[in-house]
Design an enzyme around this catalytic site. Structure first.
Site, PDB file in Angstrom:
ATOM      1  N   HIS A   1      -3.794   6.942   3.724  1.00 54.15           N
ATOM      2  CA  HIS A   1      -4.113   5.726   2.969  1.00 54.15           C
ATOM      3  C   HIS A   1      -5.539   5.318   3.336  1.00 54.15           C
ATOM      4  O   HIS A   1      -5.887   5.238   4.511  1.00 54.15           O
ATOM      5  CB  HIS A   1      -3.114   4.631   3.340  1.00 54.15           C
ATOM      6  CG  HIS A   1      -3.501   3.274   2.844  1.00 54.15           C
ATOM      7  ND1 HIS A   1      -3.929   3.065   1.552  1.00 54.15           N
ATOM      8  CD2 HIS A   1      -3.538   2.068   3.453  1.00 54.15           C
ATOM      9  CE1 HIS A   1      -4.205   1.785   1.400  1.00 54.15           C
ATOM     10  NE2 HIS A   1      -3.981   1.160   2.541  1.00 54.15           N
TER      11      HIS A   1
ATOM     12  N   ASN B   1     -10.306  -0.181  -0.104  1.00 52.42           N
ATOM     13  CA  ASN B   1      -8.850  -0.081   0.020  1.00 52.42           C
ATOM     14  C   ASN B   1      -8.224  -0.503  -1.305  1.00 52.42           C
ATOM     15  O   ASN B   1      -8.275  -1.675  -1.670  1.00 52.42           O
ATOM     16  CB  ASN B   1      -8.384  -0.990   1.160  1.00 52.42           C
ATOM     17  CG  ASN B   1      -6.886  -0.954   1.375  1.00 52.42           C
ATOM     18  OD1 ASN B   1      -6.142  -0.448   0.530  1.00 52.42           O
ATOM     19  ND2 ASN B   1      -6.437  -1.504   2.491  1.00 52.42           N
TER      20      ASN B   1
ATOM     21  N   CYS C   1       0.827  -1.224   0.000  1.00 46.09           N
ATOM     22  CA  CYS C   1       0.000   0.000   0.000  1.00 46.09           C
ATOM     23  C   CYS C   1       0.855   1.266   0.000  1.00 46.09           C
ATOM     24  O   CYS C   1       0.397   2.329  -0.402  1.00 46.09           O
ATOM     25  CB  CYS C   1      -0.926   0.015   1.210  1.00 46.09           C
ATOM     26  SG  CYS C   1      -1.977  -1.428   1.322  1.00 46.09           S
TER      27      CYS C   1
HETATM   28  N1  ACO Z   1     -18.701  -9.839   8.072  1.00 46.01           N
HETATM   29  C1  ACO Z   1     -19.188 -10.280   9.233  1.00 46.01           C
HETATM   30  N2  ACO Z   1     -18.395 -10.707  10.234  1.00 46.01           N
HETATM   31  C2  ACO Z   1     -17.068 -10.663  10.039  1.00 46.01           C
HETATM   32  C3  ACO Z   1     -16.496 -10.219   8.840  1.00 46.01           C
HETATM   33  C4  ACO Z   1     -17.375  -9.791   7.833  1.00 46.01           C
HETATM   34  N3  ACO Z   1     -16.940  -9.320   6.653  1.00 46.01           N
HETATM   35  N4  ACO Z   1     -15.161 -10.290   8.947  1.00 46.01           N
HETATM   36  C5  ACO Z   1     -14.883 -10.775  10.156  1.00 46.01           C
HETATM   37  N5  ACO Z   1     -16.041 -11.027  10.818  1.00 46.01           N
HETATM   38  C6  ACO Z   1     -16.205 -11.565  12.154  1.00 46.01           C
HETATM   39  C7  ACO Z   1     -15.043 -12.399  12.593  1.00 46.01           C
HETATM   40  O1  ACO Z   1     -15.145 -13.707  12.062  1.00 46.01           O
HETATM   41  C8  ACO Z   1     -15.201 -12.369  14.090  1.00 46.01           C
HETATM   42  O2  ACO Z   1     -16.192 -13.289  14.449  1.00 46.01           O
HETATM   43  P1  ACO Z   1     -15.999 -14.207  15.759  1.00 46.01           P
HETATM   44  O3  ACO Z   1     -15.948 -13.211  16.901  1.00 46.01           O
HETATM   45  O4  ACO Z   1     -17.217 -15.048  15.741  1.00 46.01           O
HETATM   46  O5  ACO Z   1     -14.712 -14.928  15.568  1.00 46.01           O
HETATM   47  C9  ACO Z   1     -15.753 -10.967  14.348  1.00 46.01           C
HETATM   48  O6  ACO Z   1     -16.284 -10.499  13.098  1.00 46.01           O
HETATM   49  C10 ACO Z   1     -14.731  -9.997  14.845  1.00 46.01           C
HETATM   50  O7  ACO Z   1     -13.590 -10.139  14.015  1.00 46.01           O
HETATM   51  P2  ACO Z   1     -12.345  -9.223  14.193  1.00 46.01           P
HETATM   52  O8  ACO Z   1     -11.314  -9.566  13.169  1.00 46.01           O
HETATM   53  O9  ACO Z   1     -11.932  -9.221  15.629  1.00 46.01           O
HETATM   54  O10 ACO Z   1     -13.013  -7.833  13.832  1.00 46.01           O
HETATM   55  P3  ACO Z   1     -12.413  -6.417  14.024  1.00 46.01           P
HETATM   56  O11 ACO Z   1     -13.285  -5.635  14.903  1.00 46.01           O
HETATM   57  O12 ACO Z   1     -10.954  -6.437  14.329  1.00 46.01           O
HETATM   58  O13 ACO Z   1     -12.571  -5.836  12.554  1.00 46.01           O
HETATM   59  C11 ACO Z   1     -11.207  -5.469  10.603  1.00 46.01           C
HETATM   60  C12 ACO Z   1     -11.936  -6.474  11.457  1.00 46.01           C
HETATM   61  C13 ACO Z   1     -12.223  -4.505  10.008  1.00 46.01           C
HETATM   62  C14 ACO Z   1     -10.466  -6.162   9.474  1.00 46.01           C
HETATM   63  C15 ACO Z   1     -10.225  -4.700  11.517  1.00 46.01           C
HETATM   64  O14 ACO Z   1      -9.379  -5.588  12.197  1.00 46.01           O
HETATM   65  C16 ACO Z   1      -9.416  -3.739  10.787  1.00 46.01           C
HETATM   66  O15 ACO Z   1      -9.891  -2.696  10.392  1.00 46.01           O
HETATM   67  N6  ACO Z   1      -8.117  -4.056  10.562  1.00 46.01           N
HETATM   68  C17 ACO Z   1      -7.253  -3.274   9.766  1.00 46.01           C
HETATM   69  C18 ACO Z   1      -6.924  -4.059   8.622  1.00 46.01           C
HETATM   70  C19 ACO Z   1      -7.015  -3.334   7.328  1.00 46.01           C
HETATM   71  O16 ACO Z   1      -7.653  -2.357   7.124  1.00 46.01           O
HETATM   72  N7  ACO Z   1      -6.303  -3.897   6.426  1.00 46.01           N
HETATM   73  C20 ACO Z   1      -6.256  -3.396   5.131  1.00 46.01           C
HETATM   74  C21 ACO Z   1      -5.023  -3.856   4.501  1.00 46.01           C
HETATM   75  S1  ACO Z   1      -3.636  -3.194   5.270  1.00 46.01           S
HETATM   76  C22 ACO Z   1      -3.605  -1.659   4.878  1.00 46.01           C
HETATM   77  O17 ACO Z   1      -4.065  -1.268   3.852  1.00 46.01           O
HETATM   78  C23 ACO Z   1      -3.015  -0.789   5.849  1.00 46.01           C
END
Ligand code: ACO
Length: 329
Positions: A256, A286, A114
């Site tokens: 970003h 993204n 990214c």
């Molecule tokens: N729909 C529904 N439920 C979902 C989804 C979805 N798309 N994705 C995950 N879940 C569920 C998980 O399975 C989990 O369920 P469980 O508790 O039964 O196991 C629950 O939601 C919580 O999952 P987490 O991963 O803990 O959710 P979190 O609150 O951390 O949100 C997210 C996930 C949005 C990916 C977050 O971690 C985040 O924003 N991370 C940053 C990553 C990012 O943006 N990466 C982009 C690439 S890197 C970059 O560009 C910088």
């Protein structure tokens, strides 16, 4: 950096096809509400069958050339930041060069996930130090959909396709934007937290083998979130301090566009008010290395880059890599 260089043209291009959260509800166990709440994303653009990264970068390049009012023959270098190239060989820069009707230039792909576009700004800034007549086309382009596991709800809701381009020159024109300073960093010990490993030499393909999950984006979301916020805030503070600026001096922060919660956290920790933070992640998702140049292209088209503004760019991505750049319109 020894001397400033200047952005003379901006361009953004996203493919026509839109994939909404409601479309994703039919593909994996997710909901529009979950995606919007956790990421701020409502839709993303996805390439059509047969469309590849160079189709997007070449279109963005055409917009940037028109914006710069520049003859394409004046371009001296083609740089493409991407982690989803058309192929391992030939590089996407060569294909972009051909698609915009040129040959004979230095054509190079950059890989910093990214952060590729901001890394490219530094490289382009360095090139113009040694080549006074350089007019560098710097694109960030991604077809993230080609490396998305459409069965993995953790990642498939996050990404989109698109490209942005800028033209960087040693000499200013009436409406050019100065690249004042760029700061970059990385930490390879965190490399396993965000990967597209399959097909690389650490995980080569074997003829006849079923494509493994590692072929696609894999991510430990919470860890990525934590490091992304901390790193972007740190590098922005360093860059502002080095240039004698405070958050009040920043007219627009373009982070970003990874997800809304990361964007909000970075703006808040930097004490830059929401109305001065650029957001389009809701509409494009993204787009990795294309994220910042698409935002810049859109900001230019929307008339947000009036003269006399301090624009702070900041990025974070796989590697991990991160950085920030200060522009003066
Ligand atoms: N729909 C529904 N439920 C979902 C989804 C979805 N798309 N994705 C995950 N879940 C569920 C998980 O399975 C989990 O369920 P469980 O508790 O039964 O196991 C629950 O939601 C919580 O999952 P987490 O991963 O803990 O959710 P979190 O609150 O951390 O949100 C997210 C996930 C949005 C990916 C977050 O971690 C985040 O924003 N991370 C940053 C990553 C990012 O943006 N990466 C982009 C690439 S890197 C970059 O560009 C910088």
């Amino acid at each position: 950096m020894k001397k400033q260089c200047y952005i003379r043209g901006f361009g953004a291009f996203v493919p026509e096809k839109v994939l909404t959260n409601f479309d994703l509800e039919k593909m994996v166990d997710t909901s529009d509400e979950w995606i919007k709440t956790r990421t701020g994303i409502e839709q993303r653009h996805i390439v059509a069958e047969g469309q590849s990264t160079s189709d997007l970068t070449s279109q963005a390049a055409e917009v940037a050339l028109a914006d710069a009012k520049m003859n394409r023959e004046e371009l001296s270098h083609i740089l493409v930041a991407t982690c989803t190239p058309d192929a391992y060989c030939p590089n996407t820069a060569c294909i972009t060069e051909d698609k915009i009707g040129l040959k004979g230039r230095m054509a190079l792909d950059l890989s910093a996930a990214c952060s590729g576009f901001v890394y490219g700004l530094k490289l382009a800034s360095s090139l113009v130090q040694t080549e006074e007549d350089a007019n560098i086309l710097l694109c960030g382009g991604e077809t993230m959909s080609s490396r998305t596991n459409w069965e993995d709800r953790n990642t498939c809701v996050l990404f989109g396709d698109g490209a942005g381009a800028v033209i960087i020159s040693a000499t200013p024109t009436e409406n050019s934007t100065a690249v004042v300073d760029v700061e970059l960093s990385s930490d390879g010990s965190l490399r396993d937290l965000l990967t597209i490993r399959g097909g690389g030499s650490s995980l080569p393909y074997k003829v006849g083998q079923t494509v493994p999950d590692e072929h696609f984006i894999m991510m430990q979301g919470r860890e990525v979130f934590k490091h992304a916020v901390r790193s972007m805030v740190g590098v922005c503070k360093d860059l502002m301090e080095r240039n004698g600026l405070t958050p009040d001096d920043i007219d627009m922060l373009i982070p970003h566009q990874a997800n809304m919660r990361i964007i909000e956290a970075v703006g808040k920790k930097l004490t830059i008010a929401t109305e001065r933070v650029f957001v389009n992640v809701d509409k494009v998702g993204n787009t990795s290395a294309a994220s910042i140049p698409i935002a810049l292209g859109q900001a230019k088209a929307d008339g947000l880059l009036e003269p006399g503004k301090n624009i702070l760019l900041t990025t974070f991505g796989g590697g991990f890599t991160w950085g920030a750049a200060l522009l003066r319109t």
